[in-house]
Design a protein around this motif. Sequence first.
Motif, PDB file in Angstrom:
ATOM      1  N   ILE A  18       0.856  -1.203   0.000  1.00 15.11           N
ATOM      2  CA  ILE A  18       0.000   0.000   0.000  1.00 15.11           C
ATOM      3  C   ILE A  18       0.887   1.247   0.000  1.00 15.11           C
ATOM      4  O   ILE A  18       0.649   2.203  -0.714  1.00 15.11           O
ATOM      5  CB  ILE A  18      -0.930   0.026   1.243  1.00 15.11           C
ATOM      6  CG1 ILE A  18      -1.835  -1.196   1.248  1.00 15.11           C
ATOM      7  CG2 ILE A  18      -1.760   1.310   1.291  1.00 15.11           C
ATOM      8  CD1 ILE A  18      -2.555  -1.437   2.557  1.00 15.11           C
ATOM      9  N   ALA A  19       1.896   1.213   0.840  1.00 10.69           N
ATOM     10  CA  ALA A  19       2.812   2.352   0.928  1.00 10.69           C
ATOM     11  C   ALA A  19       4.131   1.841   1.491  1.00 10.69           C
ATOM     12  O   ALA A  19       4.221   0.712   1.974  1.00 10.69           O
ATOM     13  CB  ALA A  19       2.230   3.436   1.843  1.00 10.69           C
ATOM     14  N   THR A 185       2.487   8.070  13.986  1.00 12.65           N
ATOM     15  CA  THR A 185       2.101   8.691  12.712  1.00 12.65           C
ATOM     16  C   THR A 185       2.469  10.162  12.671  1.00 12.65           C
ATOM     17  O   THR A 185       3.061  10.651  11.707  1.00 12.65           O
ATOM     18  CB  THR A 185       0.579   8.534  12.491  1.00 12.65           C
ATOM     19  OG1 THR A 185       0.277   7.142  12.504  1.00 12.65           O
ATOM     20  CG2 THR A 185       0.154   9.133  11.159  1.00 12.65           C
ATOM     21  N   ALA A 197      -0.312   7.665   4.256  1.00  9.74           N
ATOM     22  CA  ALA A 197      -0.326   6.187   4.223  1.00  9.74           C
ATOM     23  C   ALA A 197       1.009   5.618   4.716  1.00  9.74           C
ATOM     24  O   ALA A 197       1.035   4.657   5.496  1.00  9.74           O
ATOM     25  CB  ALA A 197      -0.616   5.700   2.805  1.00  9.74           C
ATOM     26  N   THR A 198       2.116   6.220   4.287  1.00 15.63           N
ATOM     27  CA  THR A 198       3.441   5.758   4.730  1.00 15.63           C
ATOM     28  C   THR A 198       3.574   5.912   6.244  1.00 15.63           C
ATOM     29  O   THR A 198       4.022   5.002   6.941  1.00 15.63           O
ATOM     30  CB  THR A 198       4.551   6.570   4.021  1.00 15.63           C
ATOM     31  OG1 THR A 198       4.445   6.332   2.622  1.00 15.63           O
ATOM     32  CG2 THR A 198       5.937   6.165   4.491  1.00 15.63           C
TER      33      THR A 198
END
Length: 264
Positions: A18-19, A185, A197-198
């Motif tokens: 996804i990332a 995050t 996302a990362t």
Amino acid sequence: MSHHFKETPENAITQSGIARVIPCKELDIGDPIKWLSLGLRDAMRTPILTAVYGVMFAVIPWFIMYLVEMTGWHLVIMPAIVCFMLIGPFLAAGLYDVSWELEKGHKPTFMHSLRAMRRNAVNEWGFGILLMVMMIFWLRVASLIHALYPSNIETTLESLMPFLVLGSIVGAGFTLAMLFVTAFTQPILMERKVDLATALLTSVNAVWVNKVPMLIWGAIIFTAVAIGFVTGFVGFIILMPLIGYASWHAYIDAISTKRARKYD
């Protein structure tokens, strides 16, 4: 740093595609206490800045409660929580900046910490909105559990038990999900020019790899918030900046960087 750097073991998160997932390090069980002590040191070195942020963290929930009492709870509580969830990450970014400035040997200033909030603003807002959506979802689930509860039986502890157990299990699950999503995050977004996302996947992976230390850390944060509520938010003045600074040190310990951090 005492931590041995270890390439992140491959798992479903790092393989998802996804990332990108930034590698993490393995943490020790005692690390959360170390983060708190480093956070306390940062607070002692910047007492005025710390107090300013602490008061902001205390005034916002107090103001929400005040509005709720003034107007009747249902009209205000949702928009107020939404506001807090959107403002919270930005206040936290200011605290991270204070710790980061101290790490770099600079003198932290209020204006510099406010500017930190703009550093990756689009993804920060995205993160705030994600928290808000999770919060709304949680409130919906809570009201659904409440609606399922039969109102016509006597309210003995025995009759309340299944309701309390279900509520607790769902609440614990939601709190765990929040820990995975929020642990790292935001400092990642602030320090690195990466997308949401990362940052999210990196945070989830780091918590997954370090389950026990991160559960202890989660319990410390939960306790701090509980003390804040019990003390009518006065506790937030000290506890919220402390958790903010400590979260920055947690991030430095957990997420790998290309060059070594110069922090003892």
